[in-house]
Design an enzyme around this catalytic site. Structure first.
Site, PDB file in Angstrom:
ATOM      1  N   TYR A  57      39.236  39.025  41.705  1.00 46.95           N
ATOM      2  CA  TYR A  57      39.098  38.413  40.525  1.00 46.95           C
ATOM      3  C   TYR A  57      39.621  39.033  38.948  1.00 46.95           C
ATOM      4  O   TYR A  57      40.733  39.564  39.124  1.00 46.95           O
ATOM      5  CB  TYR A  57      37.593  39.244  40.198  1.00 46.95           C
ATOM      6  CG  TYR A  57      37.321  40.906  40.044  1.00 46.95           C
ATOM      7  CD1 TYR A  57      37.558  41.327  38.735  1.00 46.95           C
ATOM      8  CD2 TYR A  57      37.132  41.557  41.119  1.00 46.95           C
ATOM      9  CE1 TYR A  57      37.506  42.637  38.420  1.00 46.95           C
ATOM     10  CE2 TYR A  57      37.232  43.192  40.698  1.00 46.95           C
ATOM     11  CZ  TYR A  57      37.020  43.663  39.143  1.00 46.95           C
ATOM     12  OH  TYR A  57      37.083  44.755  39.526  1.00 46.95           O
TER      13      TYR A  57
ATOM     14  N   THR B 233      39.868  47.146  41.358  1.00 40.44           N
ATOM     15  CA  THR B 233      40.689  46.718  42.381  1.00 40.44           C
ATOM     16  C   THR B 233      42.214  45.792  41.570  1.00 40.44           C
ATOM     17  O   THR B 233      42.796  45.478  41.680  1.00 40.44           O
ATOM     18  CB  THR B 233      40.441  45.728  43.443  1.00 40.44           C
ATOM     19  OG1 THR B 233      39.139  44.988  42.483  1.00 40.44           O
ATOM     20  CG2 THR B 233      39.399  46.269  44.669  1.00 40.44           C
TER      21      THR B 233
ATOM     22  N   ASP C  87      29.573  52.018  34.429  1.00 41.49           N
ATOM     23  CA  ASP C  87      30.331  51.644  34.469  1.00 41.49           C
ATOM     24  C   ASP C  87      30.659  50.631  34.187  1.00 41.49           C
ATOM     25  O   ASP C  87      31.155  49.200  34.614  1.00 41.49           O
ATOM     26  CB  ASP C  87      29.738  50.801  36.135  1.00 41.49           C
ATOM     27  CG  ASP C  87      30.248  50.175  36.880  1.00 41.49           C
ATOM     28  OD1 ASP C  87      31.504  50.455  37.170  1.00 41.49           O
ATOM     29  OD2 ASP C  87      29.773  48.744  37.328  1.00 41.49           O
TER      30      ASP C  87
END
Length: 292
Positions: A47, A75, A247
């Site tokens: 993404y 990632t 997060d």
């Protein structure tokens, strides 16, 4: 070739929480994305995030009252950990990092990351992030990081824990399970996946769990009170291996949370101030090696 999806930015103006975090409170799971011009996203990323640079994270932490943080390299940056190590270097000892590494990293490269403030590495087991990692790579990396005192951070759904029991049992190092094992909060503490997580936590002293991702596992939505019984159950088992975090900037969530709501969950999880001190200060200091 499939187009790479672009994900939304974080909440632009989260409210100041009603709950005041204690001194040295640590967000044990947050990310920095870019800026892409300085820290490029890899071509094969799952993404594309909007830039969420260190300056925005620092602004968020000031509003929330967060003094320490653990930056998890996500990632989109692949195996380039510079975005994390640069942030650690600029933090004056307030940040640690979790890197992305693979079997190509030499002992010397891992040593340099350790010297830069990295204390662990992450493996993801979610299909949307590439699925199960190559287990021979996993074993090689574990052997290389063990001498540095690192742990492995596992984005591993609790529903898959039984399948990986032999791997987890054999680990010679500490491991941390992200986001309450991404269980479904609406199914409550008696669901099979959460019972598997509790059983793993009860019997393996190497296992730590992050009380993060409330917005991921909640079915009721903000302010995520359906997650409270799950956190309370884990605290009943053992408050000494649990960690809290935001997060931020919340990649791939169903709906973007207000981080003030996430901070305000803490006293609901742990009404006892002594337990809150463990979740927010003492446990992170012990696992990640922050200075006293």
């Amino acid at each position: 070739m499939n187009a790479i999806p672009t994900i939304p930015p974080p909440h632009p103006d989260p409210h100041a929480p009603a709950f005041k975090l204690p001194p040295l409170a640590c967000d044990t799971h947050c990310h920095v994305f870019g800026p892409d011009a300085k820290y490029p996203y890899v071509a094969d990323r799952p993404y594309t995030p909007p830039d969420a640079p260190l300056s925005k994270l620092q602004w968020l932490q000031a509003r929330m009252g967060i003094e320490r943080a653990v930056l998890v390299n996500a990632t989109p940056h692949g195996r380039d950990n510079l975005v994390v190590t640069d942030a650690i270097a600029a933090s004056g000892g307030r940040y640690k990092g979790i890197a992305n590494v693979d079997a190509s990293f030499s002992d010397a490269e891992i040593g340099r990351l350790a010297a830069a403030g990295v204390v662990g590495c992450r493996f993801t087991f979610l299909a949307r992030l590439g699925g199960r990692p190559d287990m021979s790579t996993f074993e090689t990396v574990v052997k290389r990081i063990a001498p540095h005192g690192w742990h492995v951070d596992l984005y591993l759904p609790a529903k898959d824990l039984d399948n990986f029991a032999p791997v987890l049992d054999a680990l010679p190092i500490t491991y941390v399970i992200d986001h309450i094992g991404v269980v479904d909060a609406k199914l409550g503490p008696e669901q099979a996946a959460f019972r598997a997580l509790v059983a793993r936590y009860e019997r393996d002293p190497k296992c730590w769990i992050k009380l993060t991702g409330a917005e991921r596992v909640s079915s009721s939505g903000a302010p995520y009170h359906d997650v409270v019984p799950l956190a309370k159950r884990l605290i009943e088992v053992d408050p000494d291996r649990l960690l809290w975090g935001t997060d931020w900037p919340h990649p791939n969530v169903p709906a973007m949370p207000d981080d003030g709501d996430l901070v305000d969950l803490v006293p609901l999880y742990a009404p006892d101030p002594a337990v809150r001190q463990k979740l927010l200060v003492d446990n992170p200091a012990r696992l990640f090696g922050f200075a006293a």
